[in-house]
Design a protein around this motif. Structure first.
Motif, PDB file in Angstrom:
ATOM      1  N   ASP A  60       0.463   8.860  -0.674  1.00  0.00           N
ATOM      2  CA  ASP A  60       1.631   9.701  -0.430  1.00  0.00           C
ATOM      3  C   ASP A  60       2.484   9.195   0.740  1.00  0.00           C
ATOM      4  OD1 ASP A  60      -0.050  10.464   1.664  1.00  0.00           O
ATOM      5  OD2 ASP A  60       0.357  12.605   1.446  1.00  0.00           O
ATOM      6  N   LYS A  61       2.103   8.093   1.343  1.00  0.00           N
ATOM      7  CA  LYS A  61       2.880   7.479   2.424  1.00  0.00           C
ATOM      8  C   LYS A  61       3.198   6.042   2.014  1.00  0.00           C
ATOM      9  CE  LYS A  61       1.908  10.983   5.285  1.00  0.00           C
ATOM     10  NZ  LYS A  61       1.285  11.908   4.360  1.00  0.00           N
ATOM     11  N   LYS A  62       4.399   5.597   2.349  1.00  0.00           N
ATOM     12  CA  LYS A  62       4.812   4.214   2.104  1.00  0.00           C
ATOM     13  C   LYS A  62       4.953   3.438   3.406  1.00  0.00           C
ATOM     14  CE  LYS A  62       5.309   4.461  -2.350  1.00  0.00           C
ATOM     15  NZ  LYS A  62       4.250   3.922  -3.166  1.00  0.00           N
ATOM     16  N   ALA A  63       5.108   4.161   4.503  1.00  0.00           N
ATOM     17  CA  ALA A  63       5.287   3.517   5.810  1.00  0.00           C
ATOM     18  C   ALA A  63       4.704   4.412   6.893  1.00  0.00           C
ATOM     19  CB  ALA A  63       6.765   3.265   6.080  1.00  0.00           C
ATOM     20  N   ILE A  64       4.061   3.776   7.859  1.00  0.00           N
ATOM     21  CA  ILE A  64       3.490   4.494   9.003  1.00  0.00           C
ATOM     22  C   ILE A  64       3.964   3.787  10.263  1.00  0.00           C
ATOM     23  CG2 ILE A  64       1.375   5.141  10.217  1.00  0.00           C
ATOM     24  CD1 ILE A  64      -0.043   5.079   7.442  1.00  0.00           C
ATOM     25  N   GLU A  65       4.528   4.553  11.177  1.00  0.00           N
ATOM     26  CA  GLU A  65       4.945   4.009  12.463  1.00  0.00           C
ATOM     27  C   GLU A  65       4.018   4.546  13.535  1.00  0.00           C
ATOM     28  OE1 GLU A  65       9.017   3.894  13.440  1.00  0.00           O
ATOM     29  OE2 GLU A  65       9.643   3.540  11.366  1.00  0.00           O
ATOM     30  N   HIS A  96      -5.511  -2.320  -7.480  1.00  0.00           N
ATOM     31  CA  HIS A  96      -4.740  -1.224  -6.907  1.00  0.00           C
ATOM     32  C   HIS A  96      -3.669  -1.672  -5.918  1.00  0.00           C
ATOM     33  CE1 HIS A  96      -7.699   2.270  -7.913  1.00  0.00           C
ATOM     34  NE2 HIS A  96      -7.484   1.477  -8.944  1.00  0.00           N
ATOM     35  N   ILE A  97      -3.845  -2.830  -5.277  1.00  0.00           N
ATOM     36  CA  ILE A  97      -2.883  -3.264  -4.273  1.00  0.00           C
ATOM     37  C   ILE A  97      -1.472  -3.400  -4.847  1.00  0.00           C
ATOM     38  CG2 ILE A  97      -3.306  -5.739  -4.572  1.00  0.00           C
ATOM     39  CD1 ILE A  97      -2.932  -6.025  -1.506  1.00  0.00           C
ATOM     40  N   SER A  98      -1.359  -3.601  -6.150  1.00  0.00           N
ATOM     41  CA  SER A  98      -0.029  -3.759  -6.754  1.00  0.00           C
ATOM     42  C   SER A  98       0.824  -2.503  -6.574  1.00  0.00           C
ATOM     43  CB  SER A  98      -0.141  -4.114  -8.231  1.00  0.00           C
ATOM     44  OG  SER A  98      -0.730  -3.053  -8.953  1.00  0.00           O
ATOM     45  N   MET A  99       0.194  -1.333  -6.520  1.00  0.00           N
ATOM     46  CA  MET A  99       0.931  -0.077  -6.374  1.00  0.00           C
ATOM     47  C   MET A  99       0.603   0.671  -5.089  1.00  0.00           C
ATOM     48  SD  MET A  99       0.692   1.345 -10.284  1.00  0.00           S
ATOM     49  CE  MET A  99       1.456   2.889  -9.881  1.00  0.00           C
ATOM     50  N   MET A 100      -0.591   0.461  -4.571  1.00  0.00           N
ATOM     51  CA  MET A 100      -1.070   1.245  -3.424  1.00  0.00           C
ATOM     52  C   MET A 100      -0.978   0.419  -2.156  1.00  0.00           C
ATOM     53  SD  MET A 100      -4.290   3.322  -4.998  1.00  0.00           S
ATOM     54  CE  MET A 100      -4.276   4.539  -3.678  1.00  0.00           C
ATOM     55  N   LYS A 101       0.237   0.380  -1.602  1.00  0.00           N
ATOM     56  CA  LYS A 101       0.458  -0.385  -0.388  1.00  0.00           C
ATOM     57  C   LYS A 101       1.640   0.192   0.377  1.00  0.00           C
ATOM     58  CE  LYS A 101       3.065  -3.669  -3.136  1.00  0.00           C
ATOM     59  NZ  LYS A 101       3.085  -5.006  -3.686  1.00  0.00           N
ATOM     60  N   GLY A 102       1.674  -0.149   1.658  1.00  0.00           N
ATOM     61  CA  GLY A 102       2.770   0.297   2.507  1.00  0.00           C
ATOM     62  C   GLY A 102       2.780  -0.535   3.778  1.00  0.00           C
ATOM     63  N   THR A 103       3.666  -0.161   4.684  1.00  0.00           N
ATOM     64  CA  THR A 103       3.824  -0.904   5.929  1.00  0.00           C
ATOM     65  C   THR A 103       3.355  -0.095   7.125  1.00  0.00           C
ATOM     66  OG1 THR A 103       6.082  -0.124   6.241  1.00  0.00           O
ATOM     67  CG2 THR A 103       5.796  -2.195   5.025  1.00  0.00           C
ATOM     68  N   VAL A 104       2.889  -0.810   8.139  1.00  0.00           N
ATOM     69  CA  VAL A 104       2.526  -0.221   9.420  1.00  0.00           C
ATOM     70  C   VAL A 104       3.344  -0.955  10.479  1.00  0.00           C
ATOM     71  CG1 VAL A 104       0.706   0.142  11.127  1.00  0.00           C
ATOM     72  CG2 VAL A 104       0.215   0.439   8.701  1.00  0.00           C
ATOM     73  N   THR A 105       4.019  -0.186  11.311  1.00  0.00           N
ATOM     74  CA  THR A 105       4.855  -0.743  12.367  1.00  0.00           C
ATOM     75  C   THR A 105       4.457  -0.152  13.698  1.00  0.00           C
ATOM     76  OG1 THR A 105       6.668  -0.829  10.774  1.00  0.00           O
ATOM     77  CG2 THR A 105       7.256  -1.117  13.088  1.00  0.00           C
ATOM     78  N   LEU A 106       4.369  -0.997  14.713  1.00  0.00           N
ATOM     79  CA  LEU A 106       4.104  -0.552  16.072  1.00  0.00           C
ATOM     80  C   LEU A 106       5.437  -0.437  16.788  1.00  0.00           C
ATOM     81  CD1 LEU A 106       1.946   0.071  18.253  1.00  0.00           C
ATOM     82  CD2 LEU A 106       2.032  -2.358  18.845  1.00  0.00           C
ATOM     83  N   ASN A 107       5.729   0.767  17.271  1.00  0.00           N
ATOM     84  CA  ASN A 107       7.000   1.013  17.985  1.00  0.00           C
ATOM     85  C   ASN A 107       6.759   1.530  19.379  1.00  0.00           C
ATOM     86  OD1 ASN A 107       8.760   0.200  15.967  1.00  0.00           O
ATOM     87  ND2 ASN A 107       8.574   2.158  14.943  1.00  0.00           N
TER      88      ASN A 107
END
Length: 148
Positions: free
Chosen positions: A36-41, A137-148
């Motif tokens: 349910d998340k595509k990106a995490i900061e 699953h990696i083809s659909m179940m992935k997102g980004t992590v960013t350090l801010n």
């Protein structure tokens, strides 16, 4: 000032991003091979960060299991590919793989798992990815992590 911060937060939520000022995030996984998340900061002010993974589907982990794995974006596909040979008993992760920065165990329907990792492992400006290492699953179940 508050209005600008609130507006930015609403835009980020609408885009599927999560700003985790509290140093943790809840991530849900489903039988439809989605997070349910595509990106995490992650804030640089966090010393540690916790990911709480849940599986809201109805299928068992041997059929539709999910985990949450963190690596550099460039390493993600290699980690997932090498993990296939490790098998389900090892959470589809190769023992001693130094490309893996953090991971949960593989879970099935109704299960939960968490991982807490040291934020000092991350560097601002580096591209990180989270993904599920269950085969395919990696083809659909992935997102980004960013350090801010």
């Amino acid at each position: 000032m508050f209005a600008k911060v609130a507006a930015a937060s609403l835009l980020a939520l609408a885009a599927g991003q999560v700003f985790a000022a509290d140093c943790s995030v809840d991530v849900d996984s489903t039988d439809s091979m989605t997070f349910d998340k595509k990106a995490i900061e992650i804030s640089k002010t966090c010393k540690t960060f916790t990911v709480n993974l849940g599986h809201s589907g109805s299928l068992a982990k041997n059929v539709m299991g999910h985990n949450w794995v963190l690596s550099k974006a460039a390493d993600a596909q290699g980690v997932a590919t090498d993990g296939m040979a490790a098998g389900i008993d090892k959470n589809y992760l190769k023992d001693g793989d130094e490309r893996i920065l953090a991971h949960t165990k593989l879970i099935g329907a109704g299960e939960k798992d968490s991982v807490t990792f040291d934020v000092s492992k991350l560097q601002a400006g580096t591209d990180y990815a989270f993904f599920c290492s269950f085969p395919g699953h990696i083809s659909m179940m992935k997102g980004t992590v960013t350090l801010n």
